[in-house]
Design a protein around this motif. Structure first.
Motif, mmCIF file in Angstrom:
data_model
loop_
_atom_site.group_PDB
_atom_site.id
_atom_site.type_symbol
_atom_site.label_atom_id
_atom_site.label_comp_id
_atom_site.label_asym_id
_atom_site.label_seq_id
_atom_site.Cartn_x
_atom_site.Cartn_y
_atom_site.Cartn_z
ATOM 1 N N GLU A 21 0.826 -1.209 0.000
ATOM 2 C CA GLU A 21 0.000 0.000 0.000
ATOM 3 C C GLU A 21 0.860 1.258 0.000
ATOM 4 O OE1 GLU A 21 -4.037 -1.559 2.307
ATOM 5 O OE2 GLU A 21 -2.629 -0.244 3.342
ATOM 6 N N ARG B 209 0.918 4.152 -2.616
ATOM 7 C CA ARG B 209 0.608 5.517 -2.175
ATOM 8 C C ARG B 209 1.689 6.491 -2.634
ATOM 9 N NH1 ARG B 209 -0.810 4.117 2.899
ATOM 10 N NH2 ARG B 209 -3.044 4.321 2.559
ATOM 11 N N GLU C 97 -5.023 11.415 -2.317
ATOM 12 C CA GLU C 97 -5.722 10.334 -1.623
ATOM 13 C C GLU C 97 -7.002 10.828 -0.962
ATOM 14 O OE1 GLU C 97 -3.303 8.065 1.049
ATOM 15 O OE2 GLU C 97 -4.763 6.422 1.100
ATOM 16 N N TYR D 274 -7.614 9.210 -5.615
ATOM 17 C CA TYR D 274 -7.531 7.765 -5.406
ATOM 18 C C TYR D 274 -7.786 7.424 -3.962
ATOM 19 C CZ TYR D 274 -2.966 7.953 -3.027
ATOM 20 O OH TYR D 274 -1.949 8.187 -2.138
ATOM 21 N N GLN D 275 -8.045 6.149 -3.718
ATOM 22 C CA GLN D 275 -8.205 5.655 -2.355
ATOM 23 C C GLN D 275 -7.698 4.224 -2.310
ATOM 24 O OE1 GLN D 275 -12.263 5.041 -1.118
ATOM 25 N NE2 GLN D 275 -12.830 4.042 -3.031
ATOM 26 N N ILE D 276 -7.387 3.790 -1.093
ATOM 27 C CA ILE D 276 -7.056 2.390 -0.870
ATOM 28 C C ILE D 276 -8.109 1.902 0.103
ATOM 29 C CG2 ILE D 276 -5.372 0.770 0.047
ATOM 30 C CD1 ILE D 276 -3.204 2.832 -0.782
ATOM 31 N N LYS E 103 -6.676 -0.445 -4.559
ATOM 32 C CA LYS E 103 -6.394 0.968 -4.781
ATOM 33 C C LYS E 103 -7.167 1.331 -6.034
ATOM 34 C CE LYS E 103 -4.110 2.621 -7.615
ATOM 35 N NZ LYS E 103 -4.453 3.288 -8.890
#
Length: 569
Positions: free
Chosen positions: A54, A58, A68, A133-135, A158
RNA sequence: CGGGGCGUAGCGCAGCUUGGUAGCGCGCCUGCUUUGGGAGCAGGAUGUCGGGUGUUCAAAUCACCCCGCCCCGACCA
């Protein structure tokens, strides 16, 4: 971390329900445990690796200019109705109701949420481009979850979404993500290859899948032995053969033969003593409710994705028996192009064929010595077949090879599909309201970890590349009851910790063999073995998990030696 | 959803055909010995035999139903 205090339940035996190496090893190494079908808990060791991946993701996303965010897992049905996917998505979408009986889903992806978010906040081209974006945890109610975290129902992903004002901008956003993905998988120590993927009705080559090459992979990768062409099987092209290469063989007389109960290509070949390459397969499809006859050489298969794209239809399926009867006048198994009552499309593989065998459109009959132009008329040729090993490369005419791969990432240009459906617009510099041009970019985190193990393990266990290893070093005092050994181990442990090295001290009162086995199983890149003989000579052993090489290092230089190796990696 | 297989202690399995006391290995607990590649000896704990219903004097075992899991086909990060 002290091993004696760590929640790290390793297993000597392989659980019987795990099939592939990564699944078996993740269970044995105490990384994961199953809660239900396709739903897993990550234990400390496994979660450390997840966080490593991750963080690489990132860092590279941020470097590429993405920002993020964190969106909800539970999403209201209204959004999905807006995009039209509430009806389209099918059973893979896990739908739930709240106490007021309102419909929600557990997000399998976030195009709807991000589009709703962005359309409300971005009004002008001056605010574009944007990449968010996101995880986050996704849920897809897979038909058949399998292989542990390789294909689970709940999984970490992600997902990034880009919004642009212009086509060129969208292509630039795509390229940035493409480059970032290359860096990410490189940093994870993976052997991978971006391949062209089917982009549905968007068109162009604006979809790439990042495939980790592994024999256990579920996907076929088509690639050229001579040039850089690579595509997944659905997308892989076959070049149109040059015309005028036909043999001079004379056209033979059309002949109808009685072929009782002979339907499949194999049966036809056996019965008429011909090769599959001498037969033409006629398949009847329903394309948006209209029948289409598709011809392909008997030794080839139809690629339904390519056919669907060629027909530009919404739905495509093999025709029912009653449709076949209506169109061909005969039951399934005897269809042919002569006298058929529908559109006929032929695959390139028919170019140059002469005197071939086809169905007679009459029960229990086939036709020999059939020829295009004379006996029927092909009006359209297209690239419709599934590419095979040994085929010709569409770019350089080299030889095609097929490898297995695991899809760990996907970059996709969405165009205005969602911005149109959900009315995400901005005011352009010309004063006109336009739809934002979107792209979406996904990476399966857990799958990347599993893919890494598939690619890097041996009979003793996992072999982590340093960048995603849960620990860099494991210190193994062979006997913790020996005060000298234990003291040296403790001192080295502290010194490495202070130097920022991620180190696991195996301070368990276990026999050396047990510790060695566990260290190999969990795959720590460097193992420092501290034993009585070595200490007496003033050295300790450093064993490299990957190569198996052992170096004897003077005790006073150990810490620096390790720090240098870690710093290099 | 279709086809195949499995469900017995934490893990790996036997027992089921032919119904009658639930077993083995690993792991776990205690003690002693041992200590450089998954130690030895001695003692010990652990099971609603996936669930339900039925047949039977009696069911892990036979029958039916349900559930879960794994593998093979259509989806996807």
């Amino acid at each position: 971390m002290r091993y004696s205090e760590m929640f790290l339940p390793t297993m000597k035996e392989t659980p019987s329900d795990a099939e592939i190496a990564s699944h078996q090893l993740m269970l044995r190494a105490g990384m994961i445990r199953k809660l239900a079908g396709g739903i897993y808990s990550y234990l400390p060791l496994g979660y450390r690796v997840i966080r490593k991946v991750e963080n690489i993701v990132r860092e590279e996303m941020n470097r590429a200019g993405a920002q993020e965010v964190f969106m909800p897992a539970v999403q209201p049905a209204e959004l999905w109705m807006e995009s039209g996917r509430w009806a389209m998505y099918g059973k893979e979408l896990l739908r739930v109701k709240d106490r007021h009986n309102r419909d929600y889903c557990i997000g399998p992806t976030h195009e709807e949420v991000i589009t709703a978010l962005v359309r409300d906040e971005i009004q002008t081209y001056r605010q574009l481009p944007r990449n968010l974006y996101q995880i986050q945890t996704k849920f897809r109610d897979e038909i058949r979850p399998r292989f542990g975290t390789m294909r689970s129902r709940e999984f970490g992903m992600k997902d990034a979404y880009s919004f642009d004002a212009t086509e060129q901008g969208a292509e630039e956003s795509y390229r940035k993500m493409f480059d970032a993905y290359n860096r990410i998988f490189l940093r994870c120590g993976l052997h991978f290859r971006p391949v062209e993927a089917d982009s549905g009705n968007i068109g162009g080559s604006f979809s790439h899948e990042f495939m980790v090459t592994a024999d256990s992979g579920e996907d076929a990768i088509v690639h050229c032995a001579s040039c850089s062409y690579a595509a997944n099987l659905e997308k892989a092209e076959y070049p149109r053969p040059e015309e005028g290469k036909e043999t001079d063989a004379p056209l033979l007389t059309l002949e109808k033969v009685h072929t009782p109960d002979v339907r499949t290509i194999e049966e036809v070949c056996a019965f008429l003593d011909v090769l599959p390459g001498d037969v033409v397969k006629t398949m009847i499809f329903m394309s948006d409710e209209k029948p289409v006859a598709v011809l392909v050489r008997g030794d080839e298969e139809i690629n339904e994705i390519k056919l669907k794209n060629y027909l530009a239809c919404d739905s495509l399926e093999l025709a029912m028996d009653e449709t076949i009867l209506k169109v061909t006048g005969s039951p399934r198994g005897f269809a042919g192009p002569t006298g058929i009552k529908c559109r006929i499309i032929a695959d390139y593989s028919l170019i140059g064929m002469k005197n071939f065998v086809v169905g007679a459109n009459q029960e229990d009959h086939h036709i020999k010595n059939c020829n295009n132009e004379r006996d029927f008329k092909i009006s359209e040729y297209a690239d419709l077949k599934i590419v095979r090993e040994g085929d010709i490369c569409p770019r350089c005419k080299g030889g095609i090879k097929i490898a297995r791969g695991i899809e760990v990432g996907h970059v996709f240009k969405l165009g205005v599909k969602y911005s149109k459906a959900m009315n995400a617009t901005f005011l352009d510099s010309d004063g006109k309201e336009k739809h934002m041009i979107m792209g979406c970019y996904g990476i399966g985190i857990g799958r990347t970890v599993a893919a890494c193990i598939e690619q890097s393990h041996d009979g003793d266990g996992i072999v982590w590349p340093i960048p995603i290893a849960p620990f860099h070093v494991i210190i193994t005092p062979v006997n913790v009851n020996d005060e000298k050994i234990l003291k040296f181990a403790e001192d080295l442990y502290r010194s490495l910790l202070e130097a920022g090295v991620e180190v696991l001290l195996d301070d368990r009162d276990e026999r050396a063999g047990v510790k060695f086995k566990d260290a190999d199983l969990i795959g720590i890149p460097l193992r420092v073995t501290i034993g009585p003989k070595g200490l007496a000579e003033g050295v300790v052993e450093i064993k490299f998990r990957g190569s198996g090489k052992i170096e004897r290092i003077p005790v006073e230089k150990v810490s620096v030696f390790i720090e240098e190796i870690i710093a290099e990696a």
